[in-house]
Design a protein around this motif. Structure first.
Motif, PDB file in Angstrom:
ATOM      1  N   ASP A 248       0.848  -1.192   0.000  1.00 46.61           N
ATOM      2  CA  ASP A 248       0.000   0.000   0.000  1.00 46.61           C
ATOM      3  C   ASP A 248       0.887   1.246   0.000  1.00 46.61           C
ATOM      4  N   LYS A 249       0.578   2.197  -0.868  1.00 41.48           N
ATOM      5  CA  LYS A 249       1.375   3.414  -0.952  1.00 41.48           C
ATOM      6  C   LYS A 249       1.284   4.242   0.315  1.00 41.48           C
ATOM      7  N   LYS A 250       0.208   4.077   1.069  1.00 40.24           N
ATOM      8  CA  LYS A 250       0.045   4.821   2.321  1.00 40.24           C
ATOM      9  C   LYS A 250       0.604   4.059   3.510  1.00 40.24           C
ATOM     10  N   GLY A 251       1.045   2.824   3.285  1.00 38.04           N
ATOM     11  CA  GLY A 251       1.518   2.023   4.394  1.00 38.04           C
ATOM     12  C   GLY A 251       0.356   1.404   5.157  1.00 38.04           C
ATOM     13  N   ARG A 252       0.673   0.611   6.162  1.00 43.21           N
ATOM     14  CA  ARG A 252      -0.379  -0.037   6.958  1.00 43.21           C
ATOM     15  C   ARG A 252       0.125  -0.227   8.380  1.00 43.21           C
ATOM     16  N   ASP A 253      -0.727   0.154   9.337  1.00 46.09           N
ATOM     17  CA  ASP A 253      -0.369  -0.001  10.742  1.00 46.09           C
ATOM     18  C   ASP A 253      -0.491  -1.458  11.155  1.00 46.09           C
ATOM     19  N   GLY A 254       0.423  -1.907  12.007  1.00 49.57           N
ATOM     20  CA  GLY A 254       0.366  -3.247  12.555  1.00 49.57           C
ATOM     21  C   GLY A 254      -0.493  -3.290  13.811  1.00 49.57           C
ATOM     22  N   LYS A 255      -0.659  -4.495  14.351  1.00 41.91           N
ATOM     23  CA  LYS A 255      -1.524  -4.667  15.519  1.00 41.91           C
ATOM     24  C   LYS A 255      -0.983  -3.939  16.743  1.00 41.91           C
ATOM     25  N   PHE A 256       0.350  -3.859  16.878  1.00 42.15           N
ATOM     26  CA  PHE A 256       0.915  -3.139  18.014  1.00 42.15           C
ATOM     27  C   PHE A 256       0.492  -1.671  17.983  1.00 42.15           C
ATOM     28  N   LYS A 257       0.534  -1.076  16.794  1.00 44.79           N
ATOM     29  CA  LYS A 257       0.156   0.332  16.669  1.00 44.79           C
ATOM     30  C   LYS A 257      -1.347   0.508  16.872  1.00 44.79           C
ATOM     31  N   LEU A 258      -2.147  -0.407  16.319  1.00 43.42           N
ATOM     32  CA  LEU A 258      -3.590  -0.316  16.470  1.00 43.42           C
ATOM     33  C   LEU A 258      -4.019  -0.468  17.929  1.00 43.42           C
ATOM     34  N   ALA A 259      -3.269  -1.259  18.687  1.00 40.64           N
ATOM     35  CA  ALA A 259      -3.621  -1.501  20.091  1.00 40.64           C
ATOM     36  C   ALA A 259      -2.976  -0.497  21.033  1.00 40.64           C
ATOM     37  N   ASP A 260      -2.284   0.489  20.514  1.00 41.49           N
ATOM     38  CA  ASP A 260      -1.541   1.436  21.347  1.00 41.49           C
ATOM     39  C   ASP A 260      -2.435   2.037  22.422  1.00 41.49           C
ATOM     40  N   GLY A 261      -2.009   1.922  23.659  1.00 37.41           N
ATOM     41  CA  GLY A 261      -2.783   2.417  24.788  1.00 37.41           C
ATOM     42  C   GLY A 261      -3.734   1.394  25.373  1.00 37.41           C
ATOM     43  N   GLY A 262      -4.003   0.312  24.614  1.00 34.05           N
ATOM     44  CA  GLY A 262      -4.981  -0.684  25.046  1.00 34.05           C
ATOM     45  C   GLY A 262      -4.353  -2.038  25.296  1.00 34.05           C
ATOM     46  N   THR A 263      -5.054  -3.089  24.852  1.00 32.75           N
ATOM     47  CA  THR A 263      -4.640  -4.473  25.109  1.00 32.75           C
ATOM     48  C   THR A 263      -4.447  -5.209  23.789  1.00 32.75           C
ATOM     49  N   LEU A 264      -3.346  -5.951  23.691  1.00 34.38           N
ATOM     50  CA  LEU A 264      -3.076  -6.803  22.532  1.00 34.38           C
ATOM     51  C   LEU A 264      -3.227  -8.250  22.982  1.00 34.38           C
ATOM     52  N   PHE A 265      -4.154  -8.980  22.345  1.00 35.29           N
ATOM     53  CA  PHE A 265      -4.421 -10.373  22.705  1.00 35.29           C
ATOM     54  C   PHE A 265      -3.756 -11.284  21.686  1.00 35.29           C
ATOM     55  N   LEU A 266      -2.821 -12.103  22.147  1.00 35.57           N
ATOM     56  CA  LEU A 266      -2.106 -13.047  21.284  1.00 35.57           C
ATOM     57  C   LEU A 266      -2.711 -14.427  21.490  1.00 35.57           C
ATOM     58  N   ASP A 267      -3.587 -14.822  20.586  1.00 36.41           N
ATOM     59  CA  ASP A 267      -4.269 -16.115  20.711  1.00 36.41           C
ATOM     60  C   ASP A 267      -3.465 -17.202  20.008  1.00 36.41           C
ATOM     61  N   GLU A 268      -3.565 -18.429  20.532  1.00 42.68           N
ATOM     62  CA  GLU A 268      -2.816 -19.572  20.004  1.00 42.68           C
ATOM     63  C   GLU A 268      -1.324 -19.252  19.944  1.00 42.68           C
ATOM     64  N   LEU A 269      -0.808 -18.775  21.055  1.00 38.38           N
ATOM     65  CA  LEU A 269       0.589 -18.347  21.132  1.00 38.38           C
ATOM     66  C   LEU A 269       1.557 -19.455  20.733  1.00 38.38           C
ATOM     67  N   GLY A 270       1.231 -20.696  21.045  1.00 38.31           N
ATOM     68  CA  GLY A 270       2.120 -21.810  20.754  1.00 38.31           C
ATOM     69  C   GLY A 270       2.343 -22.057  19.283  1.00 38.31           C
ATOM     70  N   ASP A 271       1.530 -21.453  18.411  1.00 38.41           N
ATOM     71  CA  ASP A 271       1.679 -21.630  16.965  1.00 38.41           C
ATOM     72  C   ASP A 271       2.566 -20.564  16.334  1.00 38.41           C
ATOM     73  N   MET A 272       3.162 -19.691  17.147  1.00 37.99           N
ATOM     74  CA  MET A 272       3.993 -18.624  16.599  1.00 37.99           C
ATOM     75  C   MET A 272       5.333 -19.183  16.116  1.00 37.99           C
ATOM     76  N   PRO A 273       5.721 -18.883  14.862  1.00 37.89           N
ATOM     77  CA  PRO A 273       7.012 -19.374  14.355  1.00 37.89           C
ATOM     78  C   PRO A 273       8.185 -18.747  15.095  1.00 37.89           C
ATOM     79  N   MET A 274       9.288 -19.461  15.140  1.00 37.93           N
ATOM     80  CA  MET A 274      10.465 -19.021  15.884  1.00 37.93           C
ATOM     81  C   MET A 274      10.992 -17.682  15.384  1.00 37.93           C
ATOM     82  N   SER A 275      10.913 -17.438  14.065  1.00 40.89           N
ATOM     83  CA  SER A 275      11.440 -16.197  13.504  1.00 40.89           C
ATOM     84  C   SER A 275      10.709 -14.972  14.032  1.00 40.89           C
ATOM     85  N   VAL A 276       9.423 -15.103  14.284  1.00 41.60           N
ATOM     86  CA  VAL A 276       8.640 -13.979  14.801  1.00 41.60           C
ATOM     87  C   VAL A 276       8.814 -13.859  16.313  1.00 41.60           C
TER      88      VAL A 276
END
Length: 497
Positions: A248-276
């Motif tokens: 996108d030419k305007k860029g895109r905010d990630g979940k961390f930015k969207l949740a700024d000031g609030g709560t970020l819920f990481l569901d199914e944490l065990g499925d997260m790849p090692m690189s991330v």
């Protein structure tokens, strides 16, 4: 026509064409606009066209000579011509309101051949803009309304959907989970919700947010199992404008930015790849992220709630989950018990789920006989509340009546003769011994029988400890003693705890 700046870099023919174009544009505006006026470098009005003269009476001038030759700020209220002269910058579109009315105007500086500002041209593009520009104004009003509605809808989607009242249950296990979660809500430390699938971990994450000081701010969730590994980094950290082909030419905010000031819920944490995992750990430690394709760090403030149905400790031992990230998130662990450890809550859960199913489907709420409820309570529920809801939805669709007895439940659960042996004694006895004519048991009698059996099982489970049995059933000790007496169970168990 006022003099225009000559550009000596242009050929003579091109310069002539430019002067002709300027003269044509001036004539066009002079004839097509609602009015024009010129001021000199001292901001005195030196000329007005025929159309502008019609505004003079409304501005308070009977004669043209009373207007022309005077400072523009003294004859035109709220003018910005002085600003154009002092800055040399045009004001292409503006709204002017004075005694003559409301106008859409343009103001353009005029320069001599050396580039010095020698005056300014004012053009009245439209008068009565509320009428002239009504189609345009209406279009922008509709667009603004749509934008505001979209913002409200997005904000509502990013708010918590559930509270602790949504976590149904009065059993000791349910009460303990809610107690721990309420305490966690007042902290800013990460929370790790552990438990089998379908136990209500996401609901508790919403409830923790709703009870926290961040309740009015965004609640944003990421399901690790639902996002491809290659997109998880962009999902978390966002993408800078034009970071890669197709971005996108305007860029895109990630979940961390969207949740700024609030709560970020990481569901199914065990499925997260090692690189991330590596980049997530750094983000949590530093409190800043770097969007893909950007070299700028973006600060954020989020409270993390994570959930998993997998054994993270074992994954750490196996080397499939980072130990440092595990300890970073495992600050306030809360184990959400499976449904088979909350059998005393099943009747309440059935009632709440059936009510929700009826509301969503527009049908009638199901009503279960005690035998049917006892059979539901006896199931292992490997899928927990999600599986229970599925069974209730199937019963609602298959049954012609809102009153559900034992047989429809047994048929749906696939109970055969061997499986029936695992049913509670109260269910087997009543099912195998049909009532004699004239001895039909009332609903109250059936409910009392089920309650008596549940209290017997609780006492047996706690080795006769009445206080522990009361907690297991989600009852107060006084209420438990009262029911023991009324159901005639006191003589069966004399342990007085």
């Amino acid at each position: 026509m006022p003099a225009m700046t000559r550009d000596d870099r242009l050929p003579r023919d091109a310069q002539s064409i430019l002067e002709l174009a300027a003269r044509s544009m001036f004539d066009l505006f002079a004839n097509a606009s609602e009015g024009m006026l010129l001021v000199d470098r001292q901001a005195r009005v030196v000329w007005i066209n025929e159309q502008y003269r019609r505004f003079l009476p409304a501005l308070g001038f009977a004669r043209e000579e009373d207007f022309v030759g005077h400072p523009v700020s003294t004859v035109v209220q709220n003018t910005q011509m002085d600003t154009v002269l002092s800055t040399g910058k045009p004001i292409l579109i503006d709204l002017l309101v004075n005694k003559a009315g409301t106008f859409v105007v343009s103001r353009i500086p005029l320069r001599d051949e050396s580039g010095e500002v020698i005056g300014a041209l004012g053009i009245v593009l439209f008068d009565q803009p509320e009428t002239t520009l009504q189609p345009l104004i209406s279009k922008f009003a509709r667009l603004e309304q749509d934008l505001n509605e979209a913002r409200r809808e997005l904000a509502s989607q990013r708010r918590s959907k559930y509270t602790f009242a949504s976590f149904v249950g009065t059993s000791a296990a349910a009460q303990e989970v809610k107690r721990q979660a309420r305490r966690a809500a007042q902290s800013t430390s990460p929370v790790l919700l552990l438990g089998e699938t379908g136990t209500g971990k996401e609901l508790l994450a919403h409830a923790i947010h709703a009870a926290s000081p961040r309740a009015g701010l965004p609640f944003v969730s990421v399901n690790m199992a639902a996002v491809p590994d290659t997109l998880l980094e962009a999902e978390f950290f966002g993408v800078a404008p034009g970071a890669y082909t197709g971005a996108d030419k305007k860029g895109r905010d990630g979940k961390f930015k969207l949740a700024d000031g609030g709560t970020l819920f990481l569901d199914e944490l065990g499925d997260m790849p090692m690189s991330v995992q590596v980049k997530l750990l750094r983000a949590l430690q530093e409190g800043e992220i770097e969007p893909l394709g950007s070299n700028k760090l973006v600060r954020f403030d989020v409270r993390v709630v994570a959930a998993t149905s997998r054994d993270l400790a074992q994954m750490v031992r196996d080397g499939t989950f980072r130990e440092d990230l595990y300890y970073r998130l495992n600050v306030l662990p809360i184990r959400v018990p499976p449904l088979r450890e909350r059998r005393a809550d099943i009747a309440l859960l059935v009632e709440a789920l059936c009510e929700d199913i009826a509301v969503r489907g527009g049908g009638v709420q199901l009503d279960f006989e005690p035998q049917a409820l006892a059979l539901l309570a006896a199931q292992p529920w490997r899928g927990n509340i999600r599986e229970l809801r599925n069974v209730l939805e199937q019963l609602a669709l298959r049954s012609d009546s809102s009153h559900i007895g034992l047989e429809p439940v047994r048929a749906l659960l696939g109970q055969g003769e061997a499986a029936a042996l695992a049913e509670p004694a109260a269910v087997r006895t009543e099912a195998a011994s049909p009532a004699a004519p004239g001895a039909f048991r009332t609903l109250a009698e059936r409910q009392a029988a089920m309650e008596r059996e549940a209290m017997r099982e609780a006492l047996a489970h706690t080795s006769g400890n009445r206080s522990a049995a009361a907690r297991l059933l989600g009852m107060s000790r006084a209420r438990f003693y009262e029911r023991l007496q009324s159901l005639g169970l006191v003589s069966e168990n004399q342990t007085n705890v």
